[in-house]
Design a protein around this motif. Sequence first.
Motif: not given
Length: 191
Positions: A79-81, A13-17, A114-116, A8-10
């Motif tokens: 992602p967590e926002y 370079a998404s880490l969740n991808r 996934a999050s830094p 669910a990231s656009l």
Amino acid sequence: MKILAFAASLRAASLNRKLIALAADAARAAGAEVDLADFHEFDMPLYDQDVQDSAGIPEPCLELCRRIELADALMISTPEYNFSFPGTLKNAIDWVSRVKPMPLKGQVCYLLAASPSLVGGLRCLWHLRQPLEGLGTFVLPTMYSLPQADKAFGEDGQLVDPKRAETLTAQVQQFIETANLLRGKVSSAAG
Ligand SMILES: Cc1cc2nc3c(=O)[nH]c(=O)nc-3n(C[C@H](O)[C@H](O)[C@H](O)COP(=O)(O)O)c2cc1C
């Protein structure tokens, strides 16, 4: 067993991808067919009941619904926002919830993040369970959260920590077994 999977990231370079790609590989290795979608395929306007009343459900939402219906189970890496999950995903769920028959009802879903950060996005998954379960989706109690995800992937796209990789593989296998049982298709692996 056919699984629809997406991050669910656009962003490219998404880490969740990266994480959902590994979950998809693990699911294929466990015998599932995976439809790995790009969240951009489901770009849709902000939910507005006036738009729904005048123009109907937007085509990208109908596409998401078709893909959910074609699948026996779902995997979403988000992602967590701001301690929750992104508004883009909530917006998609809100549109999907207006479609009849509502395709999330009775679906089975495995959630990843996934999050830094050191927490790895786990907080947002507890929020994401709520609308999904409210809509009748069976959400696997086990969830996968990848902390320090900016350092977690090697150049080959694999997880550098073998323990985290093993956990992901084991959870995906557990998810497929559970989805098979809940969807009434006991896998040959489970006898
Ligand atoms: C608006 C916004 C809010 C964020 N809030 C959080 C947060 O609450 N917790 C967290 O761990 N990371 C937070 N982040 C950092 C994201 O986890 C990070 O950008 C991550 O890489 C996004 O996922 P992606 O790489 O798949 O796009 C936030 C990022 C953005 C853009």
